[in-house]
Structures are given as C-alpha cells and as structure tokens.
Scaffold this active site. Structure first.
Site, short mmCIF file in Angstrom:
data_model
loop_
_atom_site.label_atom_id
_atom_site.label_comp_id
_atom_site.label_asym_id
_atom_site.label_seq_id
_atom_site.Cartn_x
_atom_site.Cartn_y
_atom_site.Cartn_z
N THR A 47 0.86 -1.18 0.00
CA THR A 47 0.00 0.00 0.00
C THR A 47 0.90 1.23 0.00
OG1 THR A 47 -0.13 0.39 2.40
CG2 THR A 47 -1.57 -1.32 1.48
N CYS A 48 0.28 2.41 0.07
CA CYS A 48 1.09 3.63 0.06
C CYS A 48 1.93 3.76 1.33
CB CYS A 48 0.20 4.87 -0.10
SG CYS A 48 -1.02 5.09 1.21
N ARG A 50 2.95 0.94 3.33
CA ARG A 50 3.69 -0.27 3.73
C ARG A 50 3.87 -1.25 2.58
NH1 ARG A 50 1.89 -1.79 8.44
NH2 ARG A 50 0.58 0.03 8.75
N PRO A 112 -10.24 2.08 8.34
CA PRO A 112 -10.74 0.79 7.90
C PRO A 112 -10.20 0.32 6.55
CG PRO A 112 -12.37 2.48 7.45
CD PRO A 112 -11.20 3.17 8.13
N GLN A 117 -7.59 -3.78 2.05
CA GLN A 117 -6.34 -4.01 1.32
C GLN A 117 -5.73 -5.36 1.69
OE1 GLN A 117 -4.59 -0.36 2.69
NE2 GLN A 117 -4.98 0.72 0.77
N ALA A 187 -9.05 6.54 -9.28
CA ALA A 187 -10.48 6.24 -9.08
C ALA A 187 -10.65 5.10 -8.09
CB ALA A 187 -11.14 5.89 -10.42
N GLY A 188 -9.66 4.94 -7.22
CA GLY A 188 -9.73 3.87 -6.22
C GLY A 188 -10.49 4.30 -4.97
N THR A 190 -9.45 5.34 -2.03
CA THR A 190 -9.02 6.57 -1.37
C THR A 190 -9.58 7.79 -2.09
OG1 THR A 190 -6.98 5.53 -0.60
CG2 THR A 190 -7.02 7.93 -0.67
#
Length: 416
Positions: A47-48, A50, A112, A117, A187-188, A190
């Site tokens: 992820t952004c 980790r 959350p 993820q 467009a995810g 987040t």
C-alpha cells in the site's frame, strides 16, 4: 513450520524508500510466484504506507532470504534497504498481522481501508496458489479480530483517514471550498473517500482523471463532476485549485513543467496538491515552485494527530483484544505442530479396534452373539488401556508424580 513477516512501513522508512519497494498490480502475481520459491506460503501487502511480506516456512534462514529477495526484486542494494527493514517471528508476527488488520498500525489510527487491502492481498495470494493452511488461518483470524474490535470499541468513531486529512488541510489553505475546483487523480477507494469528504464540504466542482475514462466518468457522475482520461490532465490542470492524486502508476503523472505552465494560466493563484500515491504521482520538484503547496502522505501526520485523541482510548481497548486473540491463534498454531502425534494416536486406536472387531466377527461362526460382544468389549478395553496402564505403573514406581497428575487430566480421572 514458522510464521514471519518482513517489510517496511511509514514508521520505519520514508516515502522515498517505500515507493521503491511498492509492488505494482501487474507484477504482483510474478512477485508472489518468485517469492514462493523461498518459502512454503507467502502473501504480499503493498500500500502507500507499507510493503510487507507474510510467510510460513520450515527454513531457518527463510526471513533473511526473503529480505534479500525483496531488495533484489526491486533492484536495490540489500545494504541500502536493511536500515529500514523490520522482521517479526512467530508471536510477534501474528500480533503485527492482527494490529495491521485492526488499523492499530496505520498512519491514521483505526482507519478501515487497510482491512480491505489485506483481504485483497489474500485474494491475490490465493489466486496465485501461494498460501496454505497457516497464512489462510492467520488472515481469517485477523479479519475476525478486526471485526470484533470495530464492533466492540469506538475505534471507528469520528472518521479520520488520509483522505479526511487531505481535505482538512485543503480547508486550511482555502477557507471556502464552495468556491474551489478539485482535480482528483485516480479512481480507487481513497479517491472515492476524498470525493465524499469534498462533497460534504460543498466543493464547487470535481474533476476525476483516470486511466480508464469510463471509470472516471462513472465516479465523477456521483459527484456531479466531470471525468477525463489521464492523458488530458495537462489540459485541465490550470482549472484546479486542489489536486489530490492516488494512483498505482510506476512513474510520476504530474511533472514540474506541467505545473509551471498551469500556474502561468492561473496567473499564479495558489494550488494545493496532495500526493497520496506510493510511488509518487507528482514530481517532488513541484514542491519548490512558488504558489504551490505540495504535501505527501508523510506530511499529513500533523493534521491527522489533531483528530486522534478520541480513538486513542479505544485503541487501548483494542490492544487488549488483540493480545487475547494472539494467544488464541498461538494455541491453535502449537496444536498444529502436535497434530501428527494426535493423528498417530487415533490411527493406533482404530487399528486395535479393527483387529479386535474382525476376531469378534469370526467368533460368531462358533459362539453366541453375547459371547462375541463380551470378547469384543473385554479385549478392546485391555488393549486400549495396556500402554497407559503400564506407563502409569512405571511412573508410580519411579515417583514421577507430574506424569501421574497429567494422566489424571488426560484420562479425566478423579480420586473416586
């Protein structure tokens, strides 16, 4: 088989390191298969904030080998990576997994999104056939623990997230969002959350830019905005007072030159930019431009801190729950290591049963059913009790009271 995790996160490594270790979606399956040559099971969470590799292996040096593999896969010198890398084994690895799932290890306490993820990471690993009994069980236990924490504490109260923090910071730059235009790149999940927060603050107009123009248009429609393809960002950037970007692109999408040209068209009205992506979507050099306020995920920490006090008490409750669930999982894990002994014991008893039963059935040719049943009951009882009785007798003679006490527990015996 032991469980361990190696990786980096926002606590151990700056974004400049994390972005070099991110796994792009189109290379994830390849990475999972490659890592699987070193361990029995593996799962990659990227992820952004980790990049973490969860694994199960019988090898003594598996964690070290996987750390070297991580550096090699991303073409980084192992010495460059090692100062930022963490490694957890067994109970600490299990606790880390549970804390991550519960949002207790997140940049935004209790957020959350990390749970979704982690579920996606498990699905990817399962699709690549690189998980097994231990990691599957660990992840399901982590998901159940996260659900328990979220329903039994107020960890999710007073919503705070990277998206919330980005919008809060935008409000500090622009007092009235009702007069501003926001360009959201990606467009995810987040970006969707950013859009909802902006709408709650009555943003004037939202532009969604995405590689998939249809997806961009669909998301923009929910905000009464407009959707554009990524290739048209440079044509619309000058319109944006607020730019928030979160894609999985391997290279920056917005460069310094593009922003300079947009500032000229804006007559140097300020632009607020937040780059949530790892690797970064906006060239770092953009931050040096006048009239640009550029923030990365690491810069949002101070904003997030202002919204966390109410969650910290809930987090203390959650940590207690996590410790309890870690003990439960470790008990299951220890039981798995003894399953061979349990299975052998059952097979031994079943073999004795079959032997005596066959003899009793043959007796029916010459004996009455009652005699055959008596033989079956008497002989089976003697055979099942022979070894335990002999060992307990030896323990009594040698004064091994500890073994005798365990036998009482094992066979549910009492003094009567």
């Amino acid at each position: 088989m032991s469980i361990f995790v190696v990786g980096v996160n926002h606590k151990t490594a700056p974004v400049s390191i994390r972005e070099q270790l991110a796994f792009s979606p189109n290379r994830l399956a390849e990475a999972l298969q490659s890592a699987n040559s070193l361990v029995a099971e593996n799962l990659i969470l990227s992820t952004c904030n980790r990049t973490e590799l969860y694994a199960a292996s019988t090898g003594q040096q598996a964690a070290e080998a996987l750390s070297d593999w991580l550096a090699d896969f991303h073409r980084l010198p192992a010495k460059k990576l090692s100062p930022y890398l963490f490694t957890y084994h067994e109970e600490q690895a299990v606790k880390h997994a549970l804390r991550v799932a519960c949002g207790l290890d997140s940049l935004v306490l209790g957020e959350p999104q990390i749970l979704g993820q982690l579920k996606t990471a498990l699905q990817a690993a399962a699709s690549a056939s690189v998980t097994g009994n231990q990691l599957n069980r660990l992840m399901q236990h982590a998901f159940a623990t996260a659900k328990k924490v979220r329903t039994q504490t107020r960890i999710g109260a007073n919503p705070v997230s990277v998206a919330f923090a980005a919008v809060s910071l935008a409000k500090q730059i622009f007092t009235r969002l009702e007069e501003q235009t926001a360009l959201l790149v990606g467009a995810g999940e987040t970006i969707e959350l950013v859009g909802r927060h902006l709408m709650a603050h009555h943003i004037d107009h939202i532009i969604i830019a995405n590689r998939n123009e249809e997806r961009a248009a669909h998301l923009a429609a929910s905000y009464q905005g407009e959707g554009i393809p990524l290739t048209e960002i440079q044509e619309h950037l000058y319109r944006a007072d607020i730019v928030i970007s979160s894609t999985a692109a391997p290279l920056p999408i917005i460069g310094k030159g593009m922003v300079e040209r947009s500032l000229k068209r804006r007559k140097h009205r300020p632009m607020f930019m937040v780059d949530i992506a790892v690797p970064r979507d906006i060239e770092p050099e953009v931050g040096a431009l006048d009239d640009v306020y550029l923030y990365t995920v690491d810069d949002l920490q101070s904003v997030i801190d202002d919204n966390l006090q109410s969650r910290r008490q809930a987090a203390e409750q959650a940590e207690v729950m996590v410790d309890e669930e870690v003990h439960r999982f470790m008990a299951w894990l220890r039981a798995q290591s003894q399953m061979d002994a349990i299975r052998n014991y059952r097979r031994h008893n079943e073999a004795l049963r079959d032997e005596v039963l066959n003899r009793a059935l043959k007796m029916l040719n010459t004996k009455s059913p009652e005699e055959a049943l008596n033989f079956l009951a008497h002989t089976l009882t003697n055979k099942l009790g022979h070894s335990p009785t002999r060992i307990m007798h030896q323990a009594a003679q040698s004064g091994d009271h500890e073994l005798l006490e365990k036998a009482r527990i094992l066979f549910n015996l009492n003094d009567d």
